[in-house]
Design a protein around this motif. Structure first.
Motif, short mmCIF file in Angstrom:
data_model
loop_
_atom_site.label_atom_id
_atom_site.label_comp_id
_atom_site.label_asym_id
_atom_site.label_seq_id
_atom_site.Cartn_x
_atom_site.Cartn_y
_atom_site.Cartn_z
N ARG A 1 -12.67 -10.96 4.27
CA ARG A 1 -12.41 -10.47 2.96
C ARG A 1 -10.67 -10.73 2.84
NH1 ARG A 1 -13.15 -4.57 1.38
NH2 ARG A 1 -11.31 -4.39 2.61
N PHE B 1 -7.35 -3.67 7.25
CA PHE B 1 -7.13 -2.51 7.60
C PHE B 1 -7.49 -2.19 8.81
CE2 PHE B 1 -7.03 -2.33 2.91
CZ PHE B 1 -5.94 -1.24 2.66
N THR C 1 0.84 -1.62 -0.11
CA THR C 1 0.03 0.03 0.03
C THR C 1 1.10 1.37 0.05
OG1 THR C 1 -1.52 -1.24 1.15
CG2 THR C 1 -1.80 1.22 1.31
N THR D 1 -0.43 -9.66 -2.76
CA THR D 1 -1.70 -10.41 -2.16
C THR D 1 -1.84 -11.75 -3.01
OG1 THR D 1 -2.95 -8.58 -1.83
CG2 THR D 1 -4.40 -10.44 -1.81
N ARG D 2 -1.71 -11.73 -4.39
CA ARG D 2 -1.73 -13.00 -5.09
C ARG D 2 -0.61 -13.88 -4.71
NH1 ARG D 2 -3.20 -10.67 -11.04
NH2 ARG D 2 -5.28 -9.80 -10.62
N ARG E 1 -16.46 -11.83 -2.64
CA ARG E 1 -16.11 -12.31 -4.03
C ARG E 1 -14.87 -11.44 -4.77
NH1 ARG E 1 -20.10 -15.18 -7.17
NH2 ARG E 1 -21.73 -15.91 -5.73
N VAL E 2 -14.74 -10.42 -4.28
CA VAL E 2 -13.80 -9.58 -5.26
C VAL E 2 -12.28 -10.42 -5.00
CG1 VAL E 2 -12.30 -7.37 -5.22
CG2 VAL E 2 -14.87 -7.54 -4.79
N PRO E 3 -11.77 -10.87 -3.78
CA PRO E 3 -10.51 -11.34 -3.60
C PRO E 3 -10.63 -12.94 -4.41
CG PRO E 3 -11.57 -11.05 -1.31
CD PRO E 3 -12.27 -10.03 -2.26
N ALA F 1 0.65 -4.17 -5.10
CA ALA F 1 -0.15 -4.60 -3.91
C ALA F 1 -0.94 -5.82 -4.40
CB ALA F 1 -1.04 -3.63 -3.19
N HIS F 2 -1.29 -5.85 -5.61
CA HIS F 2 -2.40 -6.93 -5.73
C HIS F 2 -1.63 -7.93 -6.02
CE1 HIS F 2 -1.49 -5.26 -9.88
NE2 HIS F 2 -1.62 -6.38 -10.19
N ARG F 3 -0.35 -7.93 -6.77
CA ARG F 3 0.57 -9.25 -6.81
C ARG F 3 0.96 -9.63 -5.57
NH1 ARG F 3 1.49 -10.11 -11.81
NH2 ARG F 3 1.25 -8.52 -13.18
N TYR G 1 -12.33 -13.89 -6.91
CA TYR G 1 -12.07 -13.64 -8.36
C TYR G 1 -10.59 -12.95 -8.82
CZ TYR G 1 -17.13 -13.75 -9.14
OH TYR G 1 -18.57 -14.00 -9.15
N TYR G 2 -10.30 -12.00 -7.99
CA TYR G 2 -9.03 -11.60 -8.39
C TYR G 2 -7.82 -12.00 -7.68
CZ TYR G 2 -11.49 -8.05 -11.27
OH TYR G 2 -12.27 -7.71 -12.34
N SER G 3 -7.96 -12.69 -6.65
CA SER G 3 -6.55 -13.28 -5.99
C SER G 3 -6.98 -14.79 -6.14
CB SER G 3 -6.69 -12.91 -4.64
OG SER G 3 -5.33 -12.99 -4.11
N ARG H 1 -3.88 -8.49 4.29
CA ARG H 1 -3.90 -7.62 5.31
C ARG H 1 -5.31 -7.25 5.43
NH1 ARG H 1 -2.25 -2.02 4.04
NH2 ARG H 1 -3.08 -1.68 6.29
#
Ligand SMILES: Nc1ncnc2c1ncn2[C@@H]1O[C@H](COP(=O)(O)OP(=O)(O)OP(=O)(O)O)[C@@H](O)[C@H]1O
Ligand SMILES: [Mg+2]
Lengths: 246, 316
Positions: free
Chosen positions: A159, A86, A54, A78-79, A102-104, A74-76, A106-108, A84
């Motif tokens: 999340r 907040f 972040t 997490t993957r 659903r966001v993590p 940051a998104h890499r 789908y995206y992680s 983390r």
């Protein structure tokens, strides 16, 4: 060391002329439960921000699971398995509670190269599991604005967990919670340790940190002043003077 | 609405409007209808970035102008048919949108808005000083009087814009319900939280701005054939920017329906008032409606209706 999941070397961060973090060394082993304490403004959240991407650290290196994280978005991270929460919950306000999870997913989880892709039904099942884990099943289809402060913190944790981390950093997940709720979250975090997920717990509630942590790290004014067995650390005269004694 | 129902309804709407237009003999209806449909495309396109991802683009006039002037250039060089011009206009403005996004999408809020407005002004200045496309004097486009099977040229342009509107709305709806749409919603709500949830925020924003600006350029591409005389002041008219922001805000930004309702409503009112009163009132109408909307329906008309329904549902 080879079996360290996270290893931080001489990490530094400044805000203008203000040194927020100064030469932080830190390691976390796979599945380890680490407590991180320090007075207000000592740089705990800044450290979390630098580890999760972040914020960008100004100096030093961060290695995670065999990868050098410096400069990585940051998104890499997490993957790669570093998730983390907040300190001030940041829910997706226009999405429902279950959609937030659903966001993590789908995206992680589904964006990991080589990992099996979860179909829509499996994503739904995973969401229900996570909601059950934190006790939010009844609120699945509500908006975050309908949640209490405590439920918001649980959503924040769920999340982060949805990303299937190898290391979870929980930044004051228990502030403002009642005793039984603290125990509740603690039990949950303990179970993560049993599953091999390492946890860094940042917390002001000493009873919680001591009972949770296998190792305790103390930050004061951007420097690490102690790192070791929790019971030994809390008796350390420097820690007592700088933190506990105040 | 299910996906099948949506496609049936969209196809039916296109066919009905088309069939109805065969009965109309007054060309003015087509001139006015073209403008309304053009705003359906613009408002829908704007909302993909502004409504879904939360980045307010003040550069609509720039992208309409880029689409229009890419048509002028091609018209002078080769003179391909309208569908080709639309495609090229879309690609050119989509690419410029992508470049602009790369430079500005790291900025948040006001700064991004100012950058997009500045871009529109810079492009207008360049075109105004470009002699090949007529410079500030403008350029005349000679269009055929008739199109086989369809009739007058304005009927043809109307039909083209009708299809483009359907394509734009279908694209917006598809995005809204996709994983991509989920990612954009996460970005709109909290960009930091989106990143740490694994959302590649910059990449998603770049895709959104390319699609959004590309559709705007497509809407602008037939413009030289519509007006037959084009100058930079009309192609880059800031009225496009004001209207295109107002329409989704009035209709509602959360779903594809909002911009469609806002565009049809506002553009129709403007067309009627242009005939009955004066075109000078158009911006005033936008201002007043926007003010009413901010006070009465902060989530637009769609938000107002949904809110009523939800309350009714809870009561009963
Ligand atoms: N973005 C920023 N810009 C400037 N200064 C900052 C920024 N973020 C944090 N700081 C400063 O850095 C110091 C460390 O802040 P940080 O939030 O890391 O403390 P903390 O240990 O998490 O405190 P708390 O227990 O209150 O959460 C504080 O003095 C804070 O004011
Ligand atoms: Mg903090």
């Amino acid at each position: 060391m080879a079996d360290d999941l996270l290893s931080v070397d001489k990490l530094g961060k400044r805000f203008g002329g203000f040194v927020a973090l100064d030469g932080i060394d830190l390691t976390v082993r796979a599945g380890e439960r680490l407590g991180l304490i320090g007075p207000n403004g000592s740089g705990k959240s800044t450290l979390v921000n630098c580890l999760s991407g972040t914020l960008r650290n100004d100096s030093g290196t961060v290695r995670f699971d065999g990868n050098l994280l410096n400069g990585l978005a940051a998104h890499r991270r997490t993957r790669l398995g570093l998730a983390r929460s907040f300190q001030l919950p940041k829910p997706f306000r226009s999405l429902t509670v279950v959609e937030n999870l659903r966001v993590p997913l789908y995206y992680s989880v589904n964006a990991r190269p080589g990992a099996p892709h979860l179909a829509e039904a499996a994503v739904g099942e995973r969401c229900r599991e996570l909601l059950r884990l934190v006790g939010l099943e009844a609120k699945a289809d509500r908006q975050p604005q309908d949640l209490t402060q405590i439920e918001m913190r649980k959503l924040e944790l769920a999340r982060a967990l949805a990303a299937e981390p190898k290391l979870l950093i929980a930044d004051e997940a228990m502030a403002g919670l009642s005793n039984s709720e603290v125990d509740n979250i603690l039990a949950l975090l303990m179970r993560l340790g049993d599953r091999g997920i390492a946890v860094i717990l940042i917390e002001h509630i000493m009873r919680a940190v001591i009972s949770f942590s296998q190792r305790l790290v103390v930050l004061v004014a951007g420097r690490k002043i102690a790192d070791g067995d929790p019971h030994a650390v809390v008796r350390d005269p420097e820690v007592v003077r700088a933190y506990l004694g105040e | 609405m299910g996906t099948k129902a949506f496609w049936l309804a969209t196809t039916a709407a296109v066919l009905i409007v088309f069939a109805a237009s065969r009965l109309v003999t007054n060309d003015y209806v087509f001139f006015a209808g073209y403008v309304v449909l053009q705003y359906v495309v613009l408002a829908t396109a704007w909302n993909i970035l502004g409504g879904y991802a939360g980045y307010i683009n003040f550069g609509t006039s720039g992208f309409v102008g880029i689409g229009a002037y890419s048509t002028v250039v091609l018209h002078k060089l080769v003179g391909p048919p309208i569908p080709v011009l639309i495609l090229v206009g879309g690609i050119v403005s989509g690419a410029i949108g992508l470049g602009m996004g790369y430079l500005t999408l790291r900025l948040r809020g006001v700064y991004f808005g100012i950058a997009t407005l500045a871009m529109a002004i810079v492009v207008q200045t360049l075109v105004t000083n470009w002699d090949f496309v007529g410079g500030s004097r403008g350029v005349y486009i000679i269009r055929p009087a008739h199109v086989p099977f369809i009739g007058g040229y304005i009927q043809y342009l109307f039909l083209v814009m009708l299809v483009l509107a359907a394509v734009a709305v279908a694209a917006a709806r598809t995005i809204e319900r996709s994983v991509f749409g989920f990612g954009l919603a996460a970005i709109r709500d909290d960009e930091q939280a989106a990143e740490v949830s694994g959302v590649p925020t910059l990449r998603l924003k770049l895709i959104a701005i390319s699609v959004s600006c590309g559709l705007m350029g497509m809407a602008g591409a037939p413009l030289p054939y519509y007006v037959t005389y084009l100058d930079p002041a009309s192609a880059f008219n800031l009225g496009y920017t004001a209207n295109t922001i107002a329409m989704p805000l009035i209709g509602g930004t959360a779903s594809w329906v909002g911009p469609v309702i806002g565009a049809i409503g506002l553009a129709t009112i403007q067309q009627v008032s242009t005939v009955t009163i004066s075109s000078a009132l158009n911006l005033l109408i936008v201002g007043v409606l926007l003010l009413i909307c901010v006070v009465v329906a902060p989530n637009g008309i769609v938000g107002l209706v949904r809110g009523k329904r939800r309350r009714a549902g809870r009561g009963g």
